[in-house]
Write an enzyme that holds these catalytic residues in place. Structure first.
Site, PDB file in Angstrom:
ATOM      1  CD  GLU B 281      -8.505   5.729  -5.629  1.00  0.00           C
ATOM      2  OE1 GLU B 281      -7.799   4.998  -4.908  1.00  0.00           O
ATOM      3  OE2 GLU B 281      -8.250   5.932  -6.821  1.00  0.00           O
ATOM      4  CD  GLU B 284      -9.426   8.956   0.084  1.00  0.00           C
ATOM      5  OE1 GLU B 284      -9.296   7.885  -0.544  1.00  0.00           O
ATOM      6  OE2 GLU B 284      -8.491   9.509   0.693  1.00  0.00           O
ATOM      7  CB  CYS B 302      -3.968   1.205  -7.453  1.00  0.00           C
ATOM      8  SG  CYS B 302      -5.563   1.946  -7.437  1.00  0.00           S
ATOM      9  CB  SER B 322      -6.522   7.554  -2.400  1.00  0.00           C
ATOM     10  OG  SER B 322      -7.412   6.626  -1.866  1.00  0.00           O
ATOM     11  CE  LYS B 357      -0.099  -4.068  -6.549  1.00  0.00           C
ATOM     12  NZ  LYS B 357      -0.977  -3.210  -5.731  1.00  0.00           N
ATOM     13  CD  GLU B 360       0.369  -2.830  -2.262  1.00  0.00           C
ATOM     14  OE1 GLU B 360       0.182  -1.692  -2.719  1.00  0.00           O
ATOM     15  OE2 GLU B 360      -0.246  -3.821  -2.658  1.00  0.00           O
ATOM     16  CD  GLU B 365       3.087   1.408   6.085  1.00  0.00           C
ATOM     17  OE1 GLU B 365       3.567   0.267   5.890  1.00  0.00           O
ATOM     18  OE2 GLU B 365       3.677   2.460   5.769  1.00  0.00           O
ATOM     19  CB  CYS B 501      -0.708  -3.204 -14.042  1.00  0.00           C
ATOM     20  SG  CYS B 501      -1.235  -2.018 -12.820  1.00  0.00           S
TER      21      CYS B 501
END
Lengths: 161, 565
Positions: B281, B284, B302, B322, B357, B360, B365, B501
């Site tokens: 990150e 980037e 994230c 990102s 999550k 996710e 992807e 989190c």
């Protein structure tokens, strides 16, 4: 029946009342006036412009008895079943109309979308009981026979409503 | 007591009013455990459950949550009449509620059960009219059972006010009222982002986090399967009182040990993945700045609930997000690469504070070799459940270290679990001053603390970088509005759950103080690390010449696409 999304009309209605959350009811009424029900295709656009969620529009639309998410007939017949109309025998009128239109408590609109039959708690015209309305026109002192006759005239296009 | 102008009487005791917004806050301050269903200090006042009723000096009954304290006011909180009313409310709720407590997932954590017990409801005078279970199982993150709903509206206000997601609301009226998505659509087809905060505030078992741990037992029992795990930073500080751990205490060593005892072959720390994320990150970010600042601000990626929120609500911002995979996915990709040629089946478990999550993990992807690199995501709650089921006495277990070959993480990776942590870790990386003083200085730049929106202005070369850190999606929306009005930021860190989190919906329930201690626990863990900058993680740096060689793009990055509303 699905409605083609017509953002021009819907924006006109929204602009008339203002694109803010407090205008929700007025805007939904405007849409219903135009289409006789609330086509769900409009919800995402209204939600976006008003900055509210679709779920909260749905909440308002299902809270008020007056809003309908189902398409309604060309003629909406509302038989008043408020206390005054009820004691002056509104139920036999309702029963007669239901049997002639082949409708029931669950099925309120004819398949050809020409008639919707509902009850309403009070129209505030107790002195004229029993009352029914066709769209916005009031028919006072009804009887089952008078209701049948009215239905016949509506079908033949002899009266405007 | 000097100033008589701010004294009121609660149950005969004089009490000082000190800016409390409502009677309920004041009553609780004087150690009276006032029952409520619909009151949460972070949500607006709803006043629906009527459990917090009090009697005033004129024998009138008022709801404490929606009454402002006045000097000279005199109230009683515990009278015969109030007890009768509260019992009545409970009986009426129970009359329409599923009462199969033993098979309910919220057994032991349910407010209705708890209050029924407190008020000694041993008989409900009304016939039970509870309907059959009406379950919405469509989401991979949460499950909703309308039959267990008491219509307190906590979930609705959380989803709308705090998260600005607006997936659910009340629908219909009177006895037909329910909590529903628009047009009764399944949750999976709604704007829901899977943050699970609705489940976190639900007082009953009406909205619960979906549990996936049963399939892990199966994998552990299979001799031909190698089971590996990664543990997210926020999990180690949140086990809490159910396992006899103090709030915020870092139990990482014990969790590793208990997983080994259960039969996990290798256990890793997601902070290692976070170190990879920091490096990628930062690269980037610097690259975008260097290329004339295209698609700046850069938004962090994230948090999976934030990603879904962005895809559904702000698709135009996706180029700003990102391309980095989350720490969980980066690490899982690396672990997958390590195992893909092995003859034994490999099963990878991620232990997360997070319900999103779960979604996710099944996103196409991230698939590698036609397989999801994470086979199962379980929440901290599920880990606690597994430990309980296993019978292992947690307090007696000796801590163990994480395994090799990926057993090294820096403090920078650990603080990912708290709002501002990602930013702090990235700043440590991009700062040219690598001294210890510089590390300490960063902490004073406004990156720490649990406020919903934080800002930092950091000198970078001849320029300054403006950074925003937001937690709670409602705060994210507020910041995005400001950016759209022209306010400039270079980097924006977004975490969907208020505080980050550590307060994920997969964590066990905790008081506000205990939640703050979780953050402190992570910062303490960071301080104890011998390496506190991600680039000092030699193991991760070695990956770039090993498993990641020519694969950085395939394994660590991705791209997201708009998901229409």
């Amino acid at each position: 029946m699905s409605h083609k999304f017509d953002s021009y009309t819907i924006d006109e209605i929204i602009d008339e009342f203002g694109a803010q959350p407090s205008s929700v009811i007025a805007i939904l009424q405007g849409v219903q006036e135009k289409h006789r029900y609330l086509p769900k295709e409009y919800f995402p656009h209204i939600a976006k412009r008003l900055g509210v969620s679709e779920a909260s529009l749905y909440s308002v639309a299902t809270f008020y008895e007056n809003f309908s998410l189902e398409p309604k007939g060309k003629y909406v017949l509302k038989v008043c079943d408020g206390t005054a109309c009820h004691v002056r025998k509104s139920i036999p009128i309702l029963d007669r109309l239901r049997s002639e239109l082949n409708l029931s408590e669950e099925k309120c609109t004819t398949d050809d979308l020409s008639f919707t039959l509902e009850t309403v708690s009070c129209l505030g015209a107790c002195g004229l009981a029993p009352v029914l309305t066709v769209n916005d026109k009031v028919y006072p002192a009804m009887t089952p026979d008078k209701a049948s006759e009215l239905l016949k005239q509506l079908k033949e296009g002899l009266v405007d409503a | 007591m000097e100033n008589r102008n701010n004294i009121m009487i609660i149950d005969g005791m004089p009490v000082e009013i000190n800016g409390e917004k409502n009677l309920l806050e004041l009553i609780r301050k004087v150690n009276i455990k006032m029952p409520t269903f619909c009151y949460h200090s972070e949500l607006s006042i709803y006043g629906a459950c009527r459990m917090c009723v009090v009697e005033n000096e004129w024998d009138e009954i008022e709801a404490a949550c929606s009454t402002v304290p006045r000097a000279g006011m005199e109230i009683r909180t515990n009278t015969e009449r109030l007890r009768k009313y509260r019992k009545n409310i409970l009986e009426l709720l129970l009359a329409h509620h599923c009462r199969d407590c033993t098979t309910c997932r919220n057994n032991g954590k349910c407010k209705l059960q708890d209050l029924a017990m407190r008020f000694g409801i041993d008989d409900v005078r009304f016939p039970n009219t509870a309907a059959e279970p009406d379950i919405d199982d469509s989401s991979v993150c949460i499950t909703k059972d309308a039959n267990k709903c008491i219509l307190c509206g906590d979930c609705v206000r959380m989803c709308n006010e705090v998260q600005n997601v607006g997936a659910i609301d009340f629908a219909h009226r009177g006895s037909k009222m329910t909590i529903s998505c628009a047009f009764e659509r399944p949750i999976a087809e709604s704007p829901c982002v899977g943050c699970g905060q609705c489940a976190a505030v639900c007082p009953t078992g009406a909205i619960i986090v979906k549990y996936d741990f049963h399939k892990i037992w199966e994998a552990l029992d299979d001799k031909n399967t190698k089971v590996t795990a990664q543990i997210a930073p926020a999990v180690r500080v949140a086990l809490g009182k159910e396992l006899g751990v103090a709030p915020g205490e870092n139990a990482m060593g014990k969790i590793v040990a208990v997983l080994h005892r259960m039969g996990f072959d290798e256990v890793y720390d997601t902070s290692t993945g976070a170190d990879l994320t920091v490096l990628e990150e930062s690269n980037e970010f610097l690259k975008r700045l260097g290329e004339g600042g295209h698609d700046i601000p850069l938004f962090s990626s994230c948090c999976p609930a934030w990603i879904q929120f962005c895809e559904k609500k702000y698709p135009e911002l996706l180029p700003h997000v990102s391309t980095c995979r989350s720490p969980m996915q980066m690490f899982a990709s690396v672990i997958h690469e390590q195992h893909k040629t092995s003859s034994r089946r490999h099963y990878h478990v991620a232990i997360m504070p997070c319900t999103a999550k779960k979604f996710e993990a099944v996103r196409p992807e991230f698939a590698l070799d036609d397989k999801d690199p994470v086979d199962a995501v379980i929440t901290t709650q599920e880990l606690i459940q597994m430990i309980k089921e296993s019978g292992i006495i947690f307090s007696e277990i000796e801590p163990e270290a994480v395994d090799m070959p990926f057993g090294s993480a820096t403090g920078a990776g650990m603080i990912f679990g708290v709002t501002g942590g990602v930013t702090e870790a990235v700043l440590r990386r991009v700062s040219s001053d690598k001294s210890k003083t510089a590390l300490a200085a960063i902490t004073y730049q406004g990156v720490r603390g649990l406020e919903g929106i934080k800002e930092a202005v950091i000198p970078y070369g001849d320029e300054t970088l403006r950074i925003a850190m937001v937690s709670g999606l409602g705060n994210a929306s507020a910041l995005i509005d400001r950016i759209k009005e022209g306010e400039h930021y270079d980097f924006v860190e977004v975490m969907a759950c208020p505080g980050g989190c550590i307060n994920g919906a997969g964590q066990p329930f905790a008081s506000a103080d205990a939640k703050e201690q979780r953050g402190d626990g992570l910062y303490a863990a960071d301080k104890m690390c011998s390496t506190r900058r991600s680039e000092e993680n030699m193991l991760v740096m070695d990956m770039y010449s090993g498993v990641l060689k020519n694969r950085v793009h395939d394994l660590l990055h991705t791209h997201y696409t708009a998901r229409g509303e």
